[in-house]
Design an enzyme around this catalytic site. Structure first.
Site, short mmCIF file in Angstrom:
data_model
loop_
_atom_site.label_atom_id
_atom_site.label_comp_id
_atom_site.label_asym_id
_atom_site.label_seq_id
_atom_site.Cartn_x
_atom_site.Cartn_y
_atom_site.Cartn_z
N CYS A 176 34.18 48.64 39.31
CA CYS A 176 35.01 49.81 39.57
C CYS A 176 36.51 49.54 39.44
O CYS A 176 37.32 50.44 39.66
CB CYS A 176 34.72 50.34 40.97
SG CYS A 176 32.99 50.76 41.23
N GLU A 181 31.92 50.90 33.53
CA GLU A 181 30.78 49.99 33.61
C GLU A 181 29.54 50.72 33.12
O GLU A 181 28.41 50.29 33.38
CB GLU A 181 30.60 49.46 35.03
CG GLU A 181 30.47 50.50 36.11
CD GLU A 181 30.29 49.88 37.49
OE1 GLU A 181 29.14 49.57 37.83
OE2 GLU A 181 31.29 49.71 38.20
N HIS A 184 39.46 53.17 46.69
CA HIS A 184 38.23 53.32 45.92
C HIS A 184 37.17 53.79 46.89
O HIS A 184 36.98 53.22 47.96
CB HIS A 184 37.84 51.97 45.31
CG HIS A 184 36.42 51.94 44.85
ND1 HIS A 184 35.94 52.81 43.89
CD2 HIS A 184 35.36 51.16 45.22
CE1 HIS A 184 34.65 52.57 43.70
NE2 HIS A 184 34.28 51.56 44.49
#
Length: 390
Positions: free
Chosen positions: A111, A79, A233
């Site tokens: 993400c 990103e 994550h």
């Protein structure tokens, strides 16, 4: 067919700051950063590094000549893209010298991008078993000096070779995923820093985990007892534990202790790098594999990927007999050992040094950056990249 991660490595810039010193400079109790958020150090990216160079440096450390000949698909999740048209993957393809008969694309979904790349890679390998796919997750997390998100910044990249008969992790066929249009985190094209609704984002992260976990259980009849460890994550290292605790009542005290012990080891690298967006989940996986000596072949690892906006996915991998031999542990230990701590004042100076956005020509001092691959400057609206090893 057995498809999964055959090689995995990461790269992070050579400079970092200490989170205790950042807290003191911001007039905050250090425990809020080191305990409440769970961060100890934060990578600081110089202007000579961007998403392209971070990814190329990560891949450079794990690829050999055979990989360069067999890779026919480069998938770049980010990103922090540097061009609205040309993919970052094309730059990396050239910088690494990968053979030309290849596809090269960039994927964007906060993400989650690298996970989408892995799933695409699995399909490609199923059709072309002799191929190898390079999947990259590379980002520079920027929220702004003295912003509420400053403590969750970071920079780095993870590179993975996806292949048939992988040596590290065989990826399961079952996967559960969820998409919902929400505004918990976003990065407008006119801004070089992100916007985030922190409390809402945390709530959605947990909600997405619980939704995909329930989906996955219904698909497979697996329970918490079937997992040796889970990786998440990690925008900050306490986030994954907040989610995992929500399912602890489904298991025994032994299950809870096992998952917690493994989780702590999976956060070591992230604690000292910070948030690297698309690469965060996979940096956690590397940390687990390289710091957890109790793991063995056949262990099943759960993986939760979350990309704000939002897309989430829960999937699994099984450790292979040669997984330890295939890791780049010594290389990563050296990477950390060779980093240089900078003062908060120096960090603020580095943070404020950005590339011009008006196309102004610029030549950068790449000799002060020990990385092999660097941004050398801008000429005629084009970023110039240098591979010092050539």
């Amino acid at each position: 067919m057995n498809i999964g991660i055959d090689k995995i490595g990461f790269y992070t810039p050579h400079t970092f700051i200490d989170m205790v010193k950042l807290a003191e400079a911001r007039g905050v109790d250090p425990a809020k950063y080191t305990i409440g958020i769970g961060q100890e150090q934060m990578a600081v990216s110089p202007v000579t590094q961007d998403a392209v160079t971070l990814a190329a440096n990560a891949a450079l450390r794990i690829l050999d000549k055979e990989d360069l000949k067999k890779i026919d698909f480069v998938i770049f999740g980010t990103e922090s893209g540097i061009d609205s048209s040309k993919s970052a993957a094309v730059y990396v393809h050239d910088l690494l010298g990968i053979q030309s008969s290849a596809r090269s694309i960039e994927i964007k979904q906060a993400c989650y991008g690298a996970t989408a790349g892995i799933q695409l890679a699995k399909g490609h390998i199923a059709l072309h078993p002799e191929s190898r796919v390079l999947v990259l997750g590379s980002d520079i997390s920027r929220y702004g000096l003295r912003s509420s998100g400053e403590v969750t910044q970071g920079a780095g990249a993870v590179a993975m070779v996806i292949s048939a008969n992988p040596r590290i992790l065989s990826l399961g066929d079952q996967s559960a995923y969820l998409t919902n249009d929400i505004m918990d985190f976003w990065r407008p094209t006119y801004s070089d820093t992100a916007y985030v609704d922190g409390k809402f984002s945390n709530e959605q992260y947990i909600a997405f985990f619980l939704n995909t976990w329930e989906q996955f259980k219904s698909q497979t009849d697996m329970t918490i007892a079937d997992f040796e460890a889970m990786c998440f994550h990690l925008p900050y290292t306490k986030m994954g534990m907040k989610a995992m605790r929500e399912i602890f009542d489904e298991g025994t005290e032994e299950d809870q202790k096992r998952l917690t012990d493994h989780y702590q080891l999976s956060t070591i690298y992230n604690k000292n790098v910070g948030n690297i967006y698309t690469g965060s989940l996979y940096l956690s996986l590397i940390s687990l594999l390289e710091n957890d000596t109790s793991l063995k072949a056949g262990n099943r690892i759960g993986l939760f990927s979350y990309g704000s906006g939002a897309v989430g996915e829960f999937f699994t991998g099984t450790l292979q007999p040669e997984f330890r031999e295939a890791l780049a542990e010594a290389e990563h230990k050296n990477l950390f050992a060779e980093r240089e701590e900078v003062s908060i004042e120096k960090y603020e100076e580095i943070f404020s040094e950005v590339l011009p956005v008006d196309g102004t020509n610029l030549q950068l001092d790449i000799e002060s950056d020990p990385a092999t691959i660097c941004v050398a400057g801008i000429e005629e609206h084009k970023r110039l990249y240098v591979n010092k090893s050539r």
